[in-house]
Design an enzyme around this catalytic site. Structure first.
Site, PDB file in Angstrom:
ATOM      1  CG  ASP A 310      -1.234  59.455 -87.110  1.00 32.00           C
ATOM      2  OD1 ASP A 310      -1.571  60.140 -86.128  1.00 32.00           O
ATOM      3  OD2 ASP A 310      -1.306  59.848 -88.286  1.00 32.00           O
ATOM      4  CD  GLU A 353      -4.989  59.608 -83.542  1.00 29.28           C
ATOM      5  OE1 GLU A 353      -5.636  60.645 -83.298  1.00 29.28           O
ATOM      6  OE2 GLU A 353      -4.614  59.302 -84.685  1.00 29.28           O
TER       7      GLU A 353
END
Length: 627
Positions: A310, A353
């Site tokens: 993330d 990401e």
């Protein structure tokens, strides 16, 4: 292997940033001698603490009874209690240099109380009997680059709920979720973070217990049951993982011993003002040991197949700055992380990401890359959604939003994501982003999915998109399953999606050369006025070729000419406008023969019918020289 006491070499590696299995040393561990339990050991890193004690249900929460010994000047503390404390609750009682007393959960705890309670639990992860040996052998034989990969992203707490909003457990999801995944043909699931976290509405992105699978859905071995069952059904499991920042709740990592331990010392670097969290100090060796160990821990004990890492952009560049300033600590951390993961399992999925244009994200570290093997294509996602949200008659002004992604499509190994971030916070669901009336919304979502599937790159869809969730994701409620049960349009879209995914699995041209420029060729990328795009997807063999036509306006055409690569008959093998999918039935039922005559830069052409808001996919019947 759990060691009974810390060695000087282990401590050296931890403080060097290379103790990649630090969970074997730190945390609470049952100690055995010749299979007999002889005690429970607690070890913690608190470099600024004046004193450290362990308090719990075994000593009436009186930390004075069990003070920890300081093992070195760098602040590792440990105690072995000569009792079997399996299942007991505990926290560390930390006396700061100023005399303040803090009660902290164990950063390395394997289990925790169900929120809102916050104590750690002594838990033994050993002894689970895995049955996923065939899956693990198979995935190492067949790496995913040339295989289908369609990921279903989901939040376990809101996919489906029992009566009165009660959450399904990990073991109950075996029978609820896995057959659904199998029926649709998804190759992987990606779970929003499962680390222990205090606040439901953080969705797991603000963790306190990185080694504790959240107890909301059961205990760690029940999660093992779920992942094992996924693997037995040939479903890969990817965890959303957050090594960039953590929440600031009092019992967690923040100011662990009264001073910065896991976070940057400097306020400007430490505070993540956007999310109200604290950024990990990625330059601190002990933090690297903690985080890299954590990834390897999930792989070793839970057999996860990889991670969606993330907020990589938030790590690569220093926060709270109007200008982008690269963080060299983050770059080195990510490289070391990926090297360690692939050393443990070369078939792992490490997915960044990342919304930046940082180069070589999916290139090996030996070539100066970050070492991931996949990256989310955020640029494609933003461009195509902006295009689709525009009124059809105005799309000609955003024509490049569709074509630009091919310019860089093979610069990284991309996954095309329609993730949870695109269907929350007022952004509307994918279906409701589509302009027009009710029928046009469904037609355009079918079109979007068809283009999505035929564009180079692996795929990811957030839960609910497969049946056209009309409202955006409501994280406190389950998906709107009544839509599938009660409304024909949603039933038809659901059917369309399953058929589209089955089609994807069937045709190698849609996945075999996803990361090779030889797998894609434009036929016509310049039809701005009509907003019709045509292109070729290729596999390794010419016989695998597919011709794709996408019409992004409400006009339909008969006898529409497109250039084709071979002089043969073509059959329409998929149409989004079929009546069974809710379309108008403007399909090409008969084979079409290509004719000589150059068009669109090809030696041959064919005349086809093109449905409004439609995707039409064609296969050449027989290619000269192919058997």
């Amino acid at each position: 292997m759990i060691v009974t006491s810390a060695t000087d070499f282990q401590l050296h590696l931890f403080h060097e940033g290379t103790l990649n299995k630090s969970y074997e040393l730190f945390g609470s561990h049952i100690v055995r001698h010749r299979k007999k339990v002889v005690g429970t050991r607690f070890t913690v890193w608190a470099p600024n603490a004046k004193k450290v004690r362990v308090m719990g249900s075994f000593n009436e929460w009186n930390g004075e009874v069990h003070p920890l010994e300081k093992l070195n000047n760098e602040g590792v503390w440990s105690i072995q209690i000569d009792e079997d404390l399996l299942g007991h609750l505990y926290k560390y009682e930390i006396v700061t240099q100023s005399g303040e007393i803090l009660h902290k959960a164990d950063p390395f705890a394997f289990h925790a109380e169900v929120r809102p309670k916050t104590a750690s639990i002594v838990y033994d992860l050993e002894g689970f009997k895995w049955k996923d040996q065939n899956w693990r052998r198979k995935k190492k034989r067949k790496l995913v680059y040339e295989k289908p990969m369609f990921i279903y992203e989901l939040h376990l707490g809101s996919w489906k709920k029992k009566n009165y909003g009660e959450l399904y457990s990990y073991t109950e999801l075996v029978t609820e979720l896995i057959p659904y995944i199998k029926e649709h043909g998804f190759t992987h699931i990606e779970l929003l973070p499962l680390v222990e976290h205090p606040y439901d509405r953080s969705w797991g992105y603000q963790g306190t217990g990185y080694y504790a699978a959240t107890s909301r859905y059961g205990n760690p071995k029940e999660l093992m049951v779920f992942i094992d069952a996924c693997h037995q059904e040939d479903i890969g499991v990817i965890l959303d993982w957050v090594p960039g920042h953590f929440c600031k709740d009092a019992h967690g990592l923040y100011m662990f011993d009264g001073a910065p331990v896991f976070e940057y010392k400097n306020y400007h670097d430490r505070e993540n003002e956007v999310w109200g969290t604290a950024n990990f100090d990625l330059g601190k060796p002990e933090v690297r040991s903690f985080l890299i160990s954590n990834a390897l821990f999930w792989m070793e004990y839970f057999h996860v197949d990889g991670f969606r890492v993330d907020a990589v952009a938030n790590m690569l560049y220093w926060p709270n700055s109007k200008e982008e300033h690269a963080n060299p600590f983050a770059q080195e951390f990510l490289q070391k992380l990926n090297e360690a993961v692939f050393e443990q399992d070369y078939s792992a999925l490490m997915i960044a990401e990342d919304s930046t244009d940082w180069p070589l994200v999916t290139s090996p570290t030996s070539s100066g890359g970050l070492g991931f093997n996949y990256k989310w294509n955020m640029g494609w996602m933003n461009d195509i959604l902006r295009y689709m949200e525009t009124a059809p008659e105005q799309r000609k002004h955003l024509h490049d939003n569709v074509t630009f992604s091919i310019v860089y499509a093979f610069s990284e190994n991309f996954i095309l994501p329609f993730s949870h971030d695109e269907v929350v916070h007022g952004k509307r669901s994918l279906l409701n982003k589509m302009p027009g009336n009710y029928e046009e919304k469904f037609a355009q979502l079918r079109l979007l999915y068809g283009f999505f599937l035929t564009h180079p790159g692996k795929k990811l869809l957030y839960m609910g998109g497969e049946f056209g969730q009309f409202d955006e994701w409501k994280d406190l409620e389950q998906l709107d399953w009544f839509l599938v049960n009660q409304y024909e349009s949603h039933q038809q879209l659901h059917h369309y999606f399953k058929e589209l995914l089955a089609f994807y699995q069937q045709y190698k041209a849609l996945y075999e050369l996803d990361h090779d420029p030889n797998g894609f060729e434009w036929i016509d990328a310049d039809n701005r006025e009509q907003s019709v795009f045509s292109f070729i997807r290729k596999g390794k063999k010419p016989a695998d070729t597919l011709v794709v036509v996408c019409n992004f306006t409400g006009a339909s055409y008969e006898g529409f000419r497109i250039g084709v690569p071979y002089l043969t008959e073509y059959e329409e093998v998929f149409s989004s406008d079929a009546q069974e999918f809710g379309g108008n039935g403007r399909v090409n039922e008969q084979e079409v023969s290509a004719e000589e005559g150059a068009y669109h830069g090809k030696d041959y052409h064919m005349m086809v019918n093109v449905a409004s808001f439609g995707v039409s996919i064609w296969r050449p019947k027989k290619i000269k020289g192919e058997r």
